[in-house]
Design an enzyme around this catalytic site. Structure first.
Site, PDB file in Angstrom:
ATOM      1  N   SER A  88       0.825  -1.209   0.000  1.00  0.00           N
ATOM      2  CA  SER A  88       0.000   0.000   0.000  1.00  0.00           C
ATOM      3  C   SER A  88       0.862   1.263   0.000  1.00  0.00           C
ATOM      4  CB  SER A  88      -0.898   0.038   1.229  1.00  0.00           C
ATOM      5  OG  SER A  88      -1.703  -1.103   1.280  1.00  0.00           O
TER       6      SER A  88
HETATM    7  N1  SAH Z   1      -0.224  -4.979   3.800  1.00  0.00           N
HETATM    8  C1  SAH Z   1       0.521  -5.474   2.669  1.00  0.00           C
HETATM    9  C2  SAH Z   1      -0.223  -5.301   1.398  1.00  0.00           C
HETATM   10  C3  SAH Z   1      -1.030  -6.450   1.162  1.00  0.00           C
HETATM   11  S1  SAH Z   1      -1.863  -6.596  -0.358  1.00  0.00           S
HETATM   12  C4  SAH Z   1       1.871  -4.840   2.579  1.00  0.00           C
HETATM   13  O1  SAH Z   1       2.193  -3.946   3.403  1.00  0.00           O
HETATM   14  O2  SAH Z   1       2.642  -5.227   1.718  1.00  0.00           O
HETATM   15  C5  SAH Z   1      -3.125  -7.670   0.231  1.00  0.00           C
HETATM   16  C6  SAH Z   1      -2.669  -9.044   0.619  1.00  0.00           C
HETATM   17  O3  SAH Z   1      -3.824  -9.741   1.071  1.00  0.00           O
HETATM   18  C7  SAH Z   1      -2.113  -9.855  -0.535  1.00  0.00           C
HETATM   19  O4  SAH Z   1      -0.841 -10.324  -0.216  1.00  0.00           O
HETATM   20  C8  SAH Z   1      -3.112 -10.994  -0.708  1.00  0.00           C
HETATM   21  O5  SAH Z   1      -2.529 -12.216  -1.096  1.00  0.00           O
HETATM   22  C9  SAH Z   1      -3.709 -11.087   0.679  1.00  0.00           C
HETATM   23  N2  SAH Z   1      -5.038 -11.735   0.740  1.00  0.00           N
HETATM   24  C10 SAH Z   1      -6.079 -11.611  -0.118  1.00  0.00           C
HETATM   25  N3  SAH Z   1      -7.123 -12.348   0.276  1.00  0.00           N
HETATM   26  C11 SAH Z   1      -6.731 -12.976   1.426  1.00  0.00           C
HETATM   27  C12 SAH Z   1      -7.359 -13.897   2.318  1.00  0.00           C
HETATM   28  N4  SAH Z   1      -8.602 -14.333   2.131  1.00  0.00           N
HETATM   29  N5  SAH Z   1      -6.660 -14.327   3.377  1.00  0.00           N
HETATM   30  C13 SAH Z   1      -5.384 -13.913   3.604  1.00  0.00           C
HETATM   31  N6  SAH Z   1      -4.738 -13.033   2.798  1.00  0.00           N
HETATM   32  C14 SAH Z   1      -5.398 -12.575   1.725  1.00  0.00           C
END
Ligand code: SAH
Length: 232
Positions: A88
């Site tokens: 993000s």
């Molecule tokens: N906070 C992260 C950004 C994450 S992007 C950072 O600082 O880099 C969102 C993440 O959520 C992705 O890695 C994706 O794989 C994960 N995600 C999506 N659906 C999910 C679920 N049902 N359970 C766990 N993780 C999930």
């Protein structure tokens, strides 16, 4: 006559003390860029919590992005981390962290570890952070990065965020970093009374909701228009 120490022992002494310096204190070529990021993208946009600003100043964001993206690590936007996922924008990480209202004794659940960057920022402010990630390779990579940076209060598991992580509940805050179409029904039970839930909700147009758990149920404290990857 002054005693001249043999060169080799002088070097040894030096390298001993150098090797004792924790990695985080080593020279950081991105420190100035990070300072500018905190000032211009975060402080000037209204994030006031000093602990959040300090955490954003401390966590080396460039360590959480692929090498070819490192030069852009401190720019004002999300960046690709592979697997169709993104880290993000710094301001959004700060906004979500401030909204979570963490105390040093807080226990936090994060859904969507991704690169582990938001996890690290949370871990600077809370006692323990439990983080779930759906994609095994991202969970593994984040674990390695966070361990190398010295974090020992972060626990990452590959799993489905919709189920939460009931073994360590209740959590003082739950921070979701992928957007479900509607509020995941199992998570409120894992939130402590008085706890805060920060979650982007919606398809297409999403709202970042800040919810407080009260005896009367969840109460909405704030909402911001955002764009997150979907929670799958
Ligand atoms: N906070 C992260 C950004 C994450 S992007 C950072 O600082 O880099 C969102 C993440 O959520 C992705 O890695 C994706 O794989 C994960 N995600 C999506 N659906 C999910 C679920 N049902 N359970 C766990 N993780 C999930």
């Amino acid at each position: 006559m002054p005693v001249v120490r043999p060169f080799s022992s002088f070097c040894e002494g030096n390298s001993h003390s150098l090797s004792g310096i924790p990695e985080a204190k080593a020279f950081d070529p991105f420190a100035l860029e990070r300072e500018q990021m905190v000032r211009e993208q975060i402080g000037q946009r209204g994030i006031r919590d000093r602990r959040v600003l300090q955490a954003m100043q401390k966590v080396p964001r460039h360590r959480f992005v692929p090498l070819e993206q490192q030069a852009h690590a401190y720019t004002d936007r999300p960046l690709s981390i592979g697997y169709n996922q993104t880290i993000s924008q710094p301001y959004i990480v700060a906004l979500m962290t401030e909204a979570a209202q963490l105390k040093p004794e807080s226990v936090v659940l994060e859904i969507g570890t991704g690169s582990g960057y938001q996890t690290a920022v949370l871990a600077e402010l809370a006692q323990q952070v439990y983080s779930l990630e759906r994609i095994p390779a991202l969970a593994e990579q984040a674990q390695q990065t966070l361990y190398a940076l010295g974090y020992r209060n972060i626990h990452i598991r590959q799993g489905d965020g919709y189920q939460g992580w009931p073994e360590h509940a209740p959590y003082d805050a739950i921070v979701v970093t992928a957007a479900p179409p509607t509020l995941p029904p199992l998570l409120p039970d894992q939130l402590a009374m008085g706890g805060t839930w920060v979650v982007p909700v919606g398809e297409g147009c999403q709202s970042l909701l800040i919810l407080h758990k009260t005896p009367q149920g969840l109460i909405q404290k704030g909402s911001f228009p955002v764009q997150f990857v979907p929670m799958l």
